[in-house]
Structures are given as C-alpha cells and as structure tokens.
Design a protein around this motif. Structure first.
Motif, short mmCIF file in Angstrom:
data_model
loop_
_atom_site.label_atom_id
_atom_site.label_comp_id
_atom_site.label_asym_id
_atom_site.label_seq_id
_atom_site.Cartn_x
_atom_site.Cartn_y
_atom_site.Cartn_z
N UNK A 105 64.17 1.01 -2.41
CA UNK A 105 65.22 0.20 -1.75
C UNK A 105 66.34 1.13 -1.29
N UNK A 106 66.63 1.16 0.02
CA UNK A 106 67.72 2.03 0.49
C UNK A 106 69.05 1.29 0.43
N UNK A 107 70.16 2.03 0.43
CA UNK A 107 71.47 1.41 0.63
C UNK A 107 71.78 1.63 2.10
N UNK A 108 71.90 0.54 2.85
CA UNK A 108 72.10 0.68 4.30
C UNK A 108 73.59 0.53 4.64
N UNK A 109 74.10 1.49 5.40
CA UNK A 109 75.49 1.39 5.89
C UNK A 109 75.44 1.30 7.40
N UNK A 110 75.92 0.20 7.96
CA UNK A 110 75.92 0.09 9.43
C UNK A 110 77.24 0.65 9.95
N UNK A 111 77.15 1.53 10.90
CA UNK A 111 78.38 2.16 11.41
C UNK A 111 78.44 2.08 12.93
N UNK A 112 79.66 2.25 13.44
CA UNK A 112 79.85 2.14 14.90
C UNK A 112 79.28 3.37 15.61
N UNK A 113 78.89 3.21 16.87
CA UNK A 113 78.33 4.35 17.60
C UNK A 113 79.32 5.52 17.63
N UNK B 264 73.34 -9.85 8.10
CA UNK B 264 71.91 -10.20 8.21
C UNK B 264 71.11 -8.97 8.61
N UNK B 265 71.65 -8.21 9.56
CA UNK B 265 70.93 -7.02 10.04
C UNK B 265 70.76 -6.01 8.90
N UNK B 266 71.82 -5.87 8.11
CA UNK B 266 71.76 -4.92 7.00
C UNK B 266 70.64 -5.31 6.02
N UNK C 204 74.97 1.15 14.98
CA UNK C 204 74.59 -0.11 15.62
C UNK C 204 75.32 -0.18 16.96
N UNK C 205 74.67 -0.72 18.00
CA UNK C 205 75.28 -0.71 19.34
C UNK C 205 76.63 -1.45 19.33
N UNK C 206 77.54 -1.00 20.18
CA UNK C 206 78.94 -1.44 20.15
C UNK C 206 79.11 -2.96 20.17
N UNK C 207 78.34 -3.64 21.00
CA UNK C 207 78.50 -5.08 21.19
C UNK C 207 78.42 -5.87 19.89
N UNK C 208 77.67 -5.38 18.95
CA UNK C 208 77.47 -6.13 17.69
C UNK C 208 78.70 -6.06 16.78
N UNK D 262 66.26 -3.42 18.45
CA UNK D 262 67.05 -3.24 19.67
C UNK D 262 68.55 -3.13 19.35
N UNK D 263 68.99 -3.64 18.20
CA UNK D 263 70.43 -3.58 17.84
C UNK D 263 70.85 -2.17 17.45
N UNK D 264 69.88 -1.34 17.05
CA UNK D 264 70.21 -0.02 16.52
C UNK D 264 70.48 0.97 17.65
#
Ligand code: COA
Ligand code: AMP
Ligand code: ZN
Length: 432
Positions: free
Chosen positions: A405-413, A389-391, A375-379, A350-352
């Motif tokens: 194993x992927x390299x995960x980059x979390x970015x803003x919407x 943790x999400x990453x 990742x949704x703005x609120x996070x 749900x965070x994505x």
C-alpha cells in the motif's frame, strides 16, 4: 554435520563433472520448450555435447524480458499435465514472469531448502515459524516444504499481524523464524509495546532473514534485539525461490548450491566474466529442473565470489551478500517493485500530469513508499473532494499492481523538483 554429505563436500573437480553431466541433461530437456527450441546454440550444444562446464559460455543468456515471451507457456519443457504448481510475479498490467514445477522440481527444491536450513543449524527438534507471505510468493511455500522435509514442527503464520505472530511464538515455543529483515524492527516494537522482551519471553535462537538487501550492521542489530543468530537466505523465483544460497553457521558468506545451479558472475556491460573476487551480476542456470529449465539467467543481482574454503567443509563456493541491482528494481516490505509498474498505473489516468517521484522512507521503524503525483491544474480548482477520491483510487491501483500500500500525495503541477539530466524517480531514504 551435513544434510547430504556426499554432495555438500564434493571436491571441485567432481562437482564440475557433475555440473557438465547435469547441464547436458538440462539442455535436452529445455529444447522441448517453445522458447529454447528456437535457440540454435542450444540445439548445437546438444549435437556436439558438453565435455566441460566452461562450455556454458557458448550458450546465450536468458533475461526477464525473454521469460515473458510466448506467455504463459513459452518455457514449458514438459507436458502441461506434469506441472503441479506455478509461482508468478505480481502485477495487473503486462505479462508476469511465471515459473512452473513438476513433482520432481518441488521435491528437489524442498531438499535444497532443507539442506540450507540444516547448514544454518536448524534441526528436526526446532519449531519453525514462517512469517513470509504465502500464495504466489515463494518465501511461503518454499520454506514450508523444506521445513517439513527437515522434520521441524512448522507454523505457517504468513506475513503481517504482529500481535498474532508474537502469540504464536509464545504459545508453541517457536525456536526458529523466517522473516524479511525490514519487518523485524516493526515486530520488535510490538514486543516492546506489549511489555515483552523477545530475548527473555520467547525461545527463539535463530532467525532466517532474506528476500531483500540488508547490511552486516542490520544483521547484528537484529541479532541483538532478538538474542539470536541471524542467517542470510538468498533466492529468486526464477531459480525456485529460497534455497539457492544460504549462510552456514560460520556466517561468512552464502554457499551457493553448485550441484543444482551453474553460477557465473559477469560484467553487466561487457557481459564477460569479472575477475575472480570482483563484484558483478549473478548469472544462473538450473541443473535439476524438469518442467522449466532456465539457462544463463541474468538475475540483475550484484555480488562477488568470496575467496578461500569455508571451515564448515562444504565445497560449494560462497557469494557475498547482495550489493545491489544492475536494474532499477527495489524491494519494499519483501515485494519487488519496478518504478515502471508505478508509472504504468499513473500514466493511464487522464487526471495525472507529467511528473511523479517515489520516496522510500522509514517511519516509526516501518518502511513506507510515498508516491508524489502531479495532478493537472484544473483539478485543483473548485470542489476539492474529487482529489480525495482520486487519491484513494490511485492507492488502490498501485496496491493491486505491486502488493504494497503506497502513501499517495497529490501535488500541483511543477511542484516536484526537477533532477538534472535523466529524471531520477526513486529516492531511497530508508534506515538500512
Ligand atoms: N513481512 C511480514 N509482515 C509485514 C511485512 C513483511 N515484509 N511488512 C509489513 N508487515 C506487517 C505490518 O507490520 C502490519 O502488521 P501489524 O500492523 O500487525 O504490525 C501488516 O503487515 C500490514 O502492514 P501494512 O504496512 O499495512 O502493509 P501493506 O498493506 O502495504 O501490505 C504486506 C504489506 C506485508 C501484506 C505485503 O507487503 C507482504 O505480503 N509482504 C510479504 C512479502 C514476502 O513475504 N516476501 C517474501 C518473498 S520470498
Ligand atoms: P523473488 O523472485 O520475488 O523471490 O525476488 C528475488 C529477488 O529478491 C532477488 O533477485 C534479489 O534481488 C532479492 N533477494 C532475495 N534474497 C535476498 C537476500 N538475501 N539479500 C538481498 N536480496 C535478496
Ligand atoms: Zn560453510
């Protein structure tokens, strides 16, 4: 020099006759499975008989989606008690594709493997190190039993741990090794880091490379780095695994074993055969499998028949190295990945947010899969430790799904550039 001369040099007319006989036997076996038992064209062909191999075009295709139907036993054509092994695709979501083998199937596969390696010049005096993954990957056990049948000393090293691979090679005098081409750059770097030169400090004379697309230039680079001959090995789990098509010492395309498979090349749109020598999708039918015959399987691999006879005397036609796929599957570190598997993992969270993209890069001579995830703005407000943790959580889920194993980059919407028209998810920048 041949592994089984009569079959390898059989003239085309007799090869086709053998194929027609074996196809009839295969259909009689296949119809015992729940899936093929429902296909009217198969029952019809059994009733009317197969006089010429051309009649195969009257049978329907089988797709990967079909193989998932009636999971897990939909394609089982024998009593379950006869089955002694299965191999299956990766993935924790959805139905995997599964292939079962009885004793006959395993020995026939091992024989094709031994035949293939013999054609590439491997002999019982060789020490063979297999650097493919064991377990459900067919490159592990598939090579293992073929090499044992051929009579080499086998070293079932498995994938990974480059220092140990090098030690095994040097301790036991490995002369032939099997690996995924993209891994060999990494292995070479580790040799160098250790102050070693594989050309001088090993007894390697042959590398068998396969399981992923590679170019002629890549092969030549591998041959130079290791001071060896490198032979292309092609296969897919649905048709057993390795041992389907292999280069002989002429290195001019891959002989595809036509006593064990009917081979067709079709236009993936019209589904009609392409003109001789043109690139199309490879379609294959098993001719010597009992527990799970597969009829006219659409491999999605793109290739063409090469013209002319091979100097080695083998009459089985040669296909060109695989030119690509007619679907969006890509191969990373020897593991097959469908973008939908990654999307499936992400969209459950749900965070994505709505967008993601997959970047395939070569970093320090090692292939890596970077997944940028919105990742949704609120996070992005307040305590950012949650993002850490999400990453980790996403890394874990994707590794479980695709085995890499992927390299995960979390970015803003909104930060992932939009592509025009249909969303492009995969950007392949790997050094080929
Ligand atoms: N084959 C063998 N070893 C490989 C490899 C490959 N295709 N790709 C990477 N490796 C090595 C790495 O070099 C590393 O070892 P090192 O640090 O000692 O050099 C080790 O495996 C782990 O690499 P990493 O990048 O951390 O991998 P990962 O966590 O993403 O897991 C593998 C990757 C290698 C375990 C997994 O991709 C695998 O099992 N691949 C083999 C697939 C295979 O055999 N396919 C054949 C199908 S027929
Ligand atoms: P698997 O069923 O996991 O063994 O994967 C089979 C797929 O790997 C094939 O359908 C091809 O897409 C790819 N593959 C296997 N061998 C080769 C090769 N030598 N060259 C290019 N692609 C290959
Ligand atoms: Zn040949």
């Amino acid at each position: 020099m041949y592994w089984e001369k009569e079959l390898e040099v059989l003239d085309h007319k007799n090869l086709e006759k053998l194929q027609a006989e074996r196809l009839m036997k295969t259909l009689r076996q296949a119809v015992n499975s729940p899936y093929y038992g429902r296909i009217p064209e198969i029952s019809h062909a059994i009733k009317t008989g197969i006089n010429s191999i051309e009649q195969i075009s009257e049978l329907p295709f089988t797709t990967k989606e079909d193989l998932r139907k009636d999971f897990p036993w939909g394609f089982l054509s024998t009593d379950k008690r006869e089955v002694v092994r299965l191999h299956s695709s990766s993935g924790t979501t959805g139905n995997p594709t599964v292939v079962y083998h009885n004793r006959h199937d395993l020995s026939s596969w091992a024989n094709l493997m031994a035949r293939s390696l013999f054609a590439a010049g491997v002999r019982d005096t060789d020490v063979f190190q297999n650097m493919a993954g064991y377990g459900l990957f067919t490159g592990g056990l598939g090579f293992q039993y073929g090499v044992e049948m051929l009579g080499c000393l086998s070293i079932p090293a498995g994938a990974g741990n480059s220092l140990r691979q090098i030690k095994l090679m040097r301790d036991y005098g490995t002369t032939v090794a099997h690996a995924i081409p993209s891994y060999l750059g990494r292995l070479y770097d580790v040799f160098k880091e250790e102050g070693l030169d594989p050309r001088k400090d090993t007894k390697l004379h042959t590398l068998v490379i396969g399981a992923e697309p590679h170019t002629e230039e890549h092969r030549q680079r591998i041959e130079e780095m290791f001071g060896v001959k490198a032979y292309n090995s092609f296969g897919l789990s649905e048709m057993n695994g390795p041992g389907v098509a292999f280069e002989c010492t002429e290195q001019n395309g891959l002989h595809i074993w036509e006593d064990a498979y009917v081979v067709e090349i079709i236009d993936p749109i019209t589904l009609q055969p392409v003109a001789d020598g043109e690139i199309g999708e490879l379609v294959m039918t098993t001719l010597d499998r009992v527990a799970m015959p597969v009829i006219r399987y659409r491999t999605r691999d793109l290739t063409r028949f090469l013209p002319g006879e091979c100097k080695c005397g083998r009459t089985h036609r040669r296909i060109d190295r695989i030119a690509g796929r007619s679907d969006d599957m890509f191969i990373m570190k020897g593991c097959n990945v469908f973008p939908m598997q990654i999307e499936g993992v992400l969209m459950k969270l749900s965070e994505v947010g709505d967008d993601y993209r997959i970047l395939l890069e070569t970093i320090n001579d090692q292939d890596e899969m970077i997944v940028e995830v919105e990742v949704k703005k609120d996070w992005f407000k307040g305590d950012l430790s949650f993002l850490d943790k999400l990453q980790k959580h996403i890394t874990h889920l994707i590794r479980d799904e695709v085995l890499v194993r992927p390299l995960i980059k979390l970015v803003e919407p909104g930060s992932i550039p939009k592509t025009e028209g249909k969303a492009v998810r995969v950007f392949d920048h790997r050094k080929k």
